[in-house]
Design a protein around this motif. Structure first.
Motif, PDB file in Angstrom:
ATOM      1  N   GLN A   3     -18.122 -76.986  37.146  1.00 44.72           N
ATOM      2  CA  GLN A   3     -18.748 -78.310  37.161  1.00 44.72           C
ATOM      3  C   GLN A   3     -17.699 -79.398  37.372  1.00 44.72           C
ATOM      4  O   GLN A   3     -17.941 -80.370  38.088  1.00 44.72           O
ATOM      5  N   TYR A  26     -23.855 -76.390  41.053  1.00 37.73           N
ATOM      6  CA  TYR A  26     -22.930 -77.086  40.162  1.00 37.73           C
ATOM      7  C   TYR A  26     -22.789 -78.567  40.522  1.00 37.73           C
ATOM      8  O   TYR A  26     -22.358 -79.366  39.692  1.00 37.73           O
ATOM      9  N   ARG A  28     -25.142 -80.518  40.925  1.00 40.74           N
ATOM     10  CA  ARG A  28     -26.191 -81.259  40.222  1.00 40.74           C
ATOM     11  C   ARG A  28     -25.635 -81.974  38.991  1.00 40.74           C
ATOM     12  O   ARG A  28     -26.264 -82.877  38.457  1.00 40.74           O
ATOM     13  N   GLN A  29     -24.449 -81.567  38.532  1.00 45.60           N
ATOM     14  CA  GLN A  29     -23.880 -82.116  37.305  1.00 45.60           C
ATOM     15  C   GLN A  29     -22.649 -82.986  37.556  1.00 45.60           C
ATOM     16  O   GLN A  29     -21.921 -83.309  36.624  1.00 45.60           O
ATOM     17  N   SER A  32     -22.284 -86.192  35.491  1.00 46.45           N
ATOM     18  CA  SER A  32     -21.922 -85.943  34.093  1.00 46.45           C
ATOM     19  C   SER A  32     -20.415 -85.821  33.911  1.00 46.45           C
ATOM     20  O   SER A  32     -19.866 -86.185  32.867  1.00 46.45           O
ATOM     21  N   TYR A 170     -29.324 -85.176  40.539  1.00 46.33           N
ATOM     22  CA  TYR A 170     -28.349 -84.970  39.479  1.00 46.33           C
ATOM     23  C   TYR A 170     -29.035 -84.702  38.137  1.00 46.33           C
ATOM     24  O   TYR A 170     -30.044 -85.318  37.800  1.00 46.33           O
ATOM     25  N   ASP A 171     -28.452 -83.781  37.362  1.00 44.82           N
ATOM     26  CA  ASP A 171     -28.966 -83.468  36.031  1.00 44.82           C
ATOM     27  C   ASP A 171     -28.549 -84.532  35.030  1.00 44.82           C
ATOM     28  O   ASP A 171     -27.530 -85.207  35.198  1.00 44.82           O
ATOM     29  N   MET A 173     -27.119 -85.777  31.359  1.00 39.34           N
ATOM     30  CA  MET A 173     -25.972 -85.333  30.570  1.00 39.34           C
ATOM     31  C   MET A 173     -26.451 -84.653  29.291  1.00 39.34           C
ATOM     32  O   MET A 173     -27.319 -85.184  28.594  1.00 39.34           O
ATOM     33  N   CYS A 174     -25.886 -83.501  28.974  1.00 36.41           N
ATOM     34  CA  CYS A 174     -26.211 -82.854  27.705  1.00 36.41           C
ATOM     35  C   CYS A 174     -25.401 -83.518  26.587  1.00 36.41           C
ATOM     36  O   CYS A 174     -24.362 -84.127  26.855  1.00 36.41           O
TER      37      CYS A 174
END
Length: 248
Positions: A3, A26, A28-29, A32, A170-171, A173-174
């Motif tokens: 990532q 990868y 997509r993040q 983040s 885009y994902d 953020m965790c």
């Protein structure tokens, strides 16, 4: 790890993609992990501004420091700012704003936006005391990317995935990545800037919140161009805040 590599491949012109193959998912993040790239781009600007004043006047050194980042990023964020200004300046409704931003040609609003951005950035940085400029460049880059990266947490992507330049959405953020990014974004500020300048951190937060609200109102989401514009506006507000604190 992949990532992080994806973020550096996406946000810089480093030839990492030719050395390591990173699967498309990868990317997509990348937003983040965007703040991590600030250590490279901001660090290169800081190193440039540390040494060049021995050869050139401060304004020239500042311009060359900014050119250093432009050469590493390929003016990715500045292109986003120009498209953002054209779209939001010339568009009268959501569809028109998105259509203008997708057009690769630059218009009057984009030209004016870039002129104002670079004029203010160069003048502001050149007005900050020399020993402090390097710290401001590094801290401003990392912190502003951290602030701007939250756009994926508050807004949906304004287009369909197949309509985006990267064909990806885009994902968000965790929590783990959010905490790590916050620590990494604050680290250079705590160790490189005196506490008197720490209140400047709040200004990019306010700018980001205001622009995110504006994007939600106008296009009910964000695009890649919005990310670039959000970062540069946040960074400029950090420069201005540091300069204002210095003169108080």
């Amino acid at each position: 790890m992949k990532q992080i590599l994806a973020a550096f491949i996406f946000f810089t012109r480093l030839p990492l993609g030719k050395i390591v193959q990173v699967p498309a998912e990868y990317f997509r993040q990348v937003v983040s992990y965007w703040p991590l790239t600030g250590y490279l781009t901001g660090g290169l600007m800081a190193l440039t501004i540390v040494f060049l004043p021995y050869l050139f006047p401060i304004p020239v050194a500042v311009i060359l420091a900014m050119l250093t980042r432009l050469s590493v990023t390929g003016a990715l964020h500045e292109d986003g700012l120009a498209d953002f200004c054209d779209g939001f300046g010339g568009g009268t409704d959501r569809e028109r704003v998105l259509s203008i931003m997708k057009d690769s040609h630059i218009g009057t609003y984009g030209v004016l936006g870039l002129i104002l951005y670079f004029s203010l950035s160069i003048t502001t940085l050149a007005s900050i005391p020399y020993p402090l400029i390097g710290s401001v460049l590094l801290c401003g880059d990392v912190w502003s990317k951290f602030c701007a990266s939250h756009i994926v947490n508050f807004l949906p992507y304004a287009r369909k995935a197949e309509e985006s330049k990267t064909k990806l959405v885009y994902d968000r953020m965790c929590p783990r990545v959010l905490l790590i990014n916050a620590a990494l974004a604050l680290f250079p500020v705590v160790f490189l800037m005196r506490p008197v300048y720490w209140p400047a951190l709040f200004i990019p937060v306010i700018v980001c919140a205001s622009l995110i609200w504006y994007m939600k109102k106008r296009i009910q989401g964000y695009t890649g161009d919005c990310c670039g514009a959000l970062f540069l506006c946040s960074e400029l507000s950090f420069y201005l805040a540091v300069l204002a604190i210095h003169y108080l």
